[in-house]
Design a protein around this motif. Sequence first.
Motif: not given
Length: 389
Positions: A12-16, A64-70
């Motif tokens: 999951a992601y919010d921004e990338h 994805h890449k440990a993004r907290p919100a995701a």
Amino acid sequence: VLRIAVVSDLHAYDEHDGDGAPSHLKITDPEDQPGQNPIAGLSSLIKKEKLKADVLLCPGDLGHKARPAAIKYAWHALQKLKSILGAGFMGVTAGNHDLDSRYQYNKFDAKGLLQSLDPPYPMENESDNDRYWSRNFLVLTRPDFNILILNSSAYHGGDADEINHGRISDATLASIERRLASLERRPINLLLCHHHPQQHMELDLGDFDVMKNGQLLLDLLGREADRWLVIHGHKHHPKLTYASGGATSPIIFSAGSLSASLYQKLAARVRNQFYVADLPIPPLGSSPLVGVIRAWDWAPGLGWEPAGTSSGLPALSGFGYRGDPAELAQRIRAALPADKSRWSEIRQGIPEVDYLLPQDFQILRKALALFDIVIQDINGLPYEIGVRL
Ligand SMILES: [Fe+2]
Ligand SMILES: [Fe+2]
């Protein structure tokens, strides 16, 4: 039957930061569109098919890449799936993308976010979580199964090179061996981990990221009195195999990714998949571990549909029958009436055919072709079998 649903590598992601989106699961997308949001799609599929499961497993890479919100979004999505599947047990373990090992959101605590999730991660129970985080593994016993939940990302955030691969340390191996020695026996034994414990390097997938010491773990499980099924993620390449070793080596299920964007070479060969495995519960110590797996593909814009023939795992596959498919072909030939037969009748007489790995089923088809016998499929599933006219 023990029914196990598997969702892996949600990413999951919010921004990338890269060019393309890392997955089909953007946390700001509407949650009520089953054709756009893979989780909404799963809710819809589960309701439509009236799917139930005893166990929900996720071998890691929630965000994805440990993004907290995701990660928080994906964690709540898993809770929701557990609830709508009616699963009494959920097993989750950390993937490399779940740990902030590059210290983007925290200066010193790679696992801090996971440890602060609500509900608690990975288990509901605080003492289970203490064990998972302190020993890098957790063994739980339930009426029909034992499960070993391993943190193969345990050293991510330590030595700089560790983030490139999984690992089980010698100390953890020894500790698991001691734990298994006193474990109450169960007919079904599951290992849940993120990294692949044996090499898995087709399609340029590379050899660098394999779980260090993974082979020793597989050897250890293969020596146990009861059989083991390994469920791992990370490669995003669905595959069923038997581990190297003897006749009792573990079965390895590499779960494809639920929703990650697949790089070009992989995307040409496999799809994003969701799985439900059915494992007949054998009387203790009486027979090998076998099962069937149903798979669905994510079709962007349409939602989840039964897997195609070149999706990774087909719509229906099996595992656990390790005899030679050519010998099964002989038995099928002997059982076949003069003209043709429904596949369901063959299955009744020779139930082993259900428990062939997908690649062994292909060998069965080739062996039957030598006798001019052909299996006809409908919607990717065997329907009829007969002698070629
Ligand atoms: Fe992943
Ligand atoms: Fe991963």
